[in-house]
Design a protein around this motif. Structure first.
Motif, PDB file in Angstrom:
ATOM      1  N   THR A   1     -13.656  27.305   0.710  1.00  0.00           N
ATOM      2  CA  THR A   1     -12.999  26.230   1.476  1.00  0.00           C
ATOM      3  C   THR A   1     -11.489  26.410   1.443  1.00  0.00           C
ATOM      4  O   THR A   1     -10.940  27.164   0.641  1.00  0.00           O
ATOM      5  CB  THR A   1     -13.328  24.852   0.893  1.00  0.00           C
ATOM      6  N   ILE A   2     -10.815  25.723   2.323  1.00  0.00           N
ATOM      7  CA  ILE A   2      -9.366  25.857   2.416  1.00  0.00           C
ATOM      8  C   ILE A   2      -8.782  24.528   2.814  1.00  0.00           C
ATOM      9  O   ILE A   2      -9.416  23.723   3.500  1.00  0.00           O
ATOM     10  CB  ILE A   2      -9.003  26.955   3.439  1.00  0.00           C
ATOM     11  N   LYS A   3      -7.559  24.272   2.358  1.00  0.00           N
ATOM     12  CA  LYS A   3      -6.854  23.064   2.795  1.00  0.00           C
ATOM     13  C   LYS A   3      -6.006  23.437   4.008  1.00  0.00           C
ATOM     14  O   LYS A   3      -5.312  24.451   3.997  1.00  0.00           O
ATOM     15  CB  LYS A   3      -5.977  22.542   1.660  1.00  0.00           C
TER      16      LYS A   3
ATOM     17  N   THR B   1     -13.703  27.681   5.104  1.00  0.00           N
ATOM     18  CA  THR B   1     -12.736  28.708   5.477  1.00  0.00           C
ATOM     19  C   THR B   1     -13.220  29.553   6.645  1.00  0.00           C
ATOM     20  O   THR B   1     -12.484  29.818   7.604  1.00  0.00           O
ATOM     21  CB  THR B   1     -12.462  29.632   4.268  1.00  0.00           C
TER      22      THR B   1
ATOM     23  N   SER C   1      -6.761  18.186   4.544  1.00  0.00           N
ATOM     24  CA  SER C   1      -8.204  18.060   4.332  1.00  0.00           C
ATOM     25  C   SER C   1      -8.829  19.410   4.051  1.00  0.00           C
ATOM     26  O   SER C   1      -8.358  20.439   4.530  1.00  0.00           O
ATOM     27  CB  SER C   1      -8.842  17.427   5.570  1.00  0.00           C
ATOM     28  N   LYS C   2      -9.892  19.404   3.280  1.00  0.00           N
ATOM     29  CA  LYS C   2     -10.589  20.628   2.900  1.00  0.00           C
ATOM     30  C   LYS C   2     -11.609  20.983   3.979  1.00  0.00           C
ATOM     31  O   LYS C   2     -12.412  20.132   4.372  1.00  0.00           O
ATOM     32  CB  LYS C   2     -11.306  20.392   1.570  1.00  0.00           C
TER      33      LYS C   2
END
Lengths: 720, 720
Positions: free
Chosen positions: A272-274, A287, A283-284
């Protein structure tokens, strides 16, 4: 420095060299290091250890480097590299061939005279063991002695050997270049010319493209193929780079995802990425999905931008393609327009080395930029001596205290003193010399030079002056000035005579300098310890994907622009001292011999050339060797004069001969490096060239997309 | 010289000029003189007095010269002549346009100051009436005066006017040249290139011809037509000249025979000739039969020699013909061979101006010859001042006696004195200056220059220095040195300051010099008294046949090489004095105005150009005008400094501006004069060129004979 410490330091350097060689042999056998020691071969799709046949002989690479033919070097590393080796081998053979006469003749002649010993007994300064070495130099010959005739003859011998071998090298390099250009394989740049300074589109024509098209079709009705207008693609480039970045991130995310599928957790963890600033807030999201979205979005943006660029952002430069190699060669050197600052045509270079944004600079602006940049460089050469002088002042702090005792209290503060003496100035100098080639390349590009290789040559030409001014003049002048300071006081001769008379003394410094260069420098070059460590570190902690690993071991190229200039410094030193202190010749032989051997190994296995200019560097190199030769001849003329040798003026024909030789070479050989030759271009091709392929090879990556419909794309690029 | 005698001499010159004009009007009306006053029109097949419509107005020729358009000048006398008039009119308009400001501003400003009058009352030397003229110069302004600002502004005005008009002229001449080269009529030289330095024929090829043929056919498979090898035709030339001589003698004998058929003796007397030495001894034979025999004999010899020359005496140079004008233009400026001292290619020139024997000189020999010739010319320029100094010494014999009274007894011997003073040195100088252009042309040809027009340009470049050194520096230096000799003694300033301060004085000398040049010089030019007398004398006593008469009035050409250099001297003088002594401008206007008018008349009616180089002289002229302008600006800078004008340094931008202007012109305009331009060559031709005709036009007359069978001849010239 006394003789023992001189021998000791030579021994230490040799030990380091042997150690590095063994490290190299050991490390290069391990398969895991192949990408560090054989990247060129891997990228060329060859078996890295082929021909080395796993023998456990640590010197096997030497044999391989020795037996590799010039043709193989050209195949693996290009003509430019081969020309660099011609340079190394020419200097090497000049030194070997002159040593055959100079060493057996001059050393006995010098050592059996006794001037230095006699004089130093009565001299102002204490007798050091430097005198031991000085007995082997011309400085040991009594003034007006008939023994000087031996040195005189050797002067001629050395010059004639040098001129003869240089002539041979010129012919060989010319032949190499012609062979490369005659190559029956299609090279796109041989079918194109660069057109700059296209005038404003006249009324009646709609776009620059149509204008260029009608202009060239009128002149070359049968052989004109197409034109490609240079566009202002900065925005497209930016979008394209963004896209490439997303693609890399996506690949990385996918690799991470694959790696998370362990036996314990076979479905894996989706990374996941912010989405906020720097991936730190916001928000997450998933990815892989996120980057897929971004890629789709950017592709649409890029396609739109490409269309706008092609149609609206045409600039005043173009590439024009011909179906015939001869016509392209002839067009590249012909005057096309009445006014020379319009429609200026020049030979095209490989697509990868075109500097696109420089193509659109106007004629007189280029001239102006050239003068401005040269002025800036000249100022830098003159004023960078200011920090050098500071350094000299600080490193001889002790001497300074002796001369001016009132600064002693400052120097006594030990902490301050250490910083002053060791860190600050040295660090400044190291940073300066590390950044210098980059700065000079940047400045050269500012001149408006259209190709990478020409910019590299221009930068190399500028770099040349720095080590020369720094090491050669700096040491000679500095050393001489200090040592003769007291002597001058009560014996005021001209500065020049003191300078030249102290040449034999300085020779000792240069001997150590050379040994350091070839033992430690080339040892490190061969063992590639720094790239090895960096690669293993990156592979372990940073790289995830295949592409990232490949980037981690990318070897770079041979680094022409600095290498030639540094070698040239050695050429000047060795040439100038060759007759005065013949002992320097074996050191020169070792420098160029080891250099030839180790760099040949590196060129074959490691470095990947970033461009191919088919040996256009040669006139640049040749001119500087010749300048060194003339400097040597003038030095000898002055030195003989100071030894009160009445026939010194008989040396005057030598520099004159060198000048005539240079003039003849400049007239006979150089133009073939500047301009294409028609009889070479007229050699028949292996196959009929695929013009569309040639044309496409020049399209910058940011404007070249397979996704865009080919038909439309072609139309938008050139409406023929 | 006092003011009265100055005015008197001006009046006398003007009287001579008016007299010569009336003589011209009177003589040119008489039909018998048409061949002297209108040879160009007669040779062009035009009616000599067309457009003059027999009006008895003696100034009608002026009107005709004024209204003739540039196109007509080009049609009657070629582009070179038109370019010469662009030069004259450019200088003229610079002077007129600057006079509009300079005269009404500077003369009142100068004359109302009173420095000279004040100073001369207290000066060392007697007040002469030269001071009357000097009141009109900058020398009359009090030092540091604010009035100098007027001169300062005029300095800028003059420079800007000059640069602006020069730029306009450059553009105009470039256009003229392009128009001439775009001419749809076939010009043979546009389809050919000169190839020099052909290497030795390799094994496998039989003749140079086949070698050249296969070499160029490989490079230009579609457009190569034929080649013509330069042959060693000295022997054929000699035989051909012999033959032409016999033909002339035969024609003469026949005319004599015809004329002897009087009414009294209708059968006539056949002329006889003695066959021995110089026709003085030996047996008497019938002249007509004798020459007929000799002609037949020589023709056979010539034919045999022609065959041998074509096959056996081929040399290392050739003309190569192409079927396309663009390809020939492109080939002429492209590098053909790997080694630049082989196969060097250059644009062809008109057949009549090729210097055949220079084509075969080798590359480095040409370079060497160039340096040697330039060295010889430089020596001549320096050392011919020796006789000039002698002349100065003798013409001021009286002054010499004053300074060194001991030589008085020698001078008292009147006969010796007269000879010394008047005859010997003057005669030497006159002969020297008469022979100089011929000598320089000979030297220029020795350089190995391939065409007549280039040799003329080279000679003109060399000639330029002689009048400049002689008149300008000689008079300025000589006059200044003498007049300030005593002043220096008790007031030692720098030599330079004295030199420049005396410029206004020397201006008076130059005023008279200019008036002499334009009144007497151009008057004589217009009236053509010398050629008229020579023609009538020859026609009466020497010429028998039509051809001989034609030779007697052959007008020659305009004589570029000396004319431009002499005009350039006037340009330097007028430019340098323009602001210092503005009174010189009207004189300059008269010189260039009268010159333009009279030479235009002469170019239209009299002179026949011997070659056409399409204005290649322009960069040469333009450079020298610009050099004069810079010399003027530097002179002004120094002169203002000596007047203690503190803002003098504000003039420094002027020479810098001129240098930048010159640099831009050299880059923008000059290459188009050196090399053919492809877009110009690509203009469509009126008709398809007859290549065989083009080829034949280059065959030297001695090798071109109608009597030899055409088929065989072609074969022997080029086996295609």
């Amino acid at each position: 420095m006394d003789l023992t410490s001189f021998v000791t330091s030579l021994g230490t350097y040799f030990g380091i060299f042997m150690g590095l060689m063994i490290v190299y042999a050991f490390l290069s056998w391990r398969g895991g290091n192949n990408v560090v020691y054989y990247p060129n071969k891997i990228l060329k799709g060859l078996e890295p250890l082929e021909g080395i046949n796993k023998s456990r002989n640590p010197f096997i690479w030497m044999k391989v480097a020795l037996v590799t033919s010039e043709t193989e070097v050209i195949a693996l590393s290009g003509v430019d590299t081969a020309v660099y080796f011609v340079f190394l081998s020419t200097v090497l053979s000049i030194l070997v061939l002159s040593a055959v006469i100079l060493l057996p003749v001059l050393l006995p002649v010098a050592v059996t005279d006794e001037r230095v010993v006699k004089e130093s007994l009565t001299s102002h300064y204490n007798q050091t063991v430097v005198d031991e070495l000085q007995k082997l130099t011309m400085g040991n010959i009594t003034e007006k002695s008939n023994r000087l005739w031996a040195f005189f003859v050797c002067c001629y011998w050395f010059s004639l050997v040098a001129l003869g071998l240089l002539w041979k090298a010129c012919k060989h390099v010319s032949w190499l270049r012609a062979e490369a250009l005659m190559d029956p394989n299609v090279k796109p740049e041989q079918f194109a010319v660069v057109v700059r300074d296209i005038p404003a589109v006249p009324l009646g024509e709609t776009t620059t493209e149509e204008y260029v098209h009608s202009y060239f079709e009128a002149i070359y009705p049968e052989t004109y193929y197409k034109c490609m207008i240079v566009t202002d693609n900065r925005k497209a480039n930016r979008i394209w780079e963004e896209l490439e970045g997303y693609k890399k991130q996506l690949a990385r995310a996918e690799t991470v995802f694959q790696m998370s599928k362990t036996n314990a957790k076979p479905e894996g963890t989706r990374p996941t990425i912010k989405t906020g600033l720097l991936g730190l807030c916001g928000s997450k999201v998933d990815t892989i999905e996120y980057y897929n979205d971004r890629i789709n979005e950017t592709v649409t943006k890029l396609e739109a931008e490409q269309k706008i660029t092609q149609s609206k952002k045409q600039q005043n430069a173009a590439l024009v393609f011909f179906t015939s190699r001869v016509v392209a060669a002839s067009a590249a050197q012909s005057l096309h327009a009445q006014m020379v600052d319009t429609w200026s045509v020049s030979p095209a270079a490989e697509p990868r080395q075109l500097i696109w944004h420089n193509l659109t600079i106007k004629y007189f602006e280029r001239e102006l930029r050239k003068y401005l940049v040269n002025a800036v460089v000249a100022l830098t050469i003159v004023f960078y001596m200011v920090p050098i002088s500071f350094i000299s002042a600080f490193t001889t702090l002790q001497n300074l205290v002796e001369l001016a005792p009132f600064i002693e209290p400052v120097v006594r503060i030990k902490a301050l003193r250490t910083v002053l003496e060791a860190y600050l100035p040295q660090l400044a100098l190291i940073i300066f010399f590390y950044l210098l080639p980059k700065l000079l390349l940047y400045l050269s590009k500012l001149e408006g030079i259209p190709t990478q290789s020409q910019a590299v040559r221009a930068a190399s030409g500028k770099y040349f002056y720095f080590p020369v001014v720094n090491v050669f003049l700096g040491v000679t002048l500095g050393g001489t000035l200090y040592r003769t300071f007291k002597l001058i006081e009560d014996n005021p001769k001209s500065l020049l005579s003191w300078l030249v008379m102290s040449l034999p003394d300085n020779a000792t410094f240069f001997l150590t300098y050379l040994a350091l260069k070839f033992f430690v420098g080339y040892g490190l070059e061969l063992s590639r310890l720094v790239p090895l460590i960096l690669y293993h570190f990156k592979r372990k902690y940073i790289c995830k994907t295949e592409a990232e690993c490949k980037e981690a071991w990318a070897p770079g190229d041979l680094g022409y622009e600095t290498r030639v200039s540094e070698d040239m410094l050695i050429v000047i030193i060795v040439f100038c001292y060759s007759v005065i202190a013949p002992l320097i010749i074996p050191f020169g032989v070792l420098y160029f011999g080891l250099g030839w051997l180790i760099l040949r190994n590196q060129a074959l296995n490691v470095y990947v050339p970033t461009f191919e200019s088919n040996g256009r560097m040669w006139p640049h190199i040749h001119n500087r060797i010749l300048a060194s030769l003339i400097l040597y001849q003038v030095t000898m003329l002055v030195y003989f004069g100071l030894q009160k040798f009445y026939y010194a003026s008989l040396l005057i024909p030598l520099p004159i001969l060198s000048f005539i030789y240079g003039f003849v070479c400049a007239k006979k050989f150089y133009p073939a490096f500047e301009r294409p030759k028609l009889d070479v271009a007229a050699k028949s091709m292996g196959e009929a060239p695929d013009m569309e392929l040639i044309f496409r090879s020049f399209i910058p990556p940011s404007l070249n997309s397979e996704k865009i419909d080919d038909e439309n794309f072609e139309e938008s690029i050139s409406k023929v």
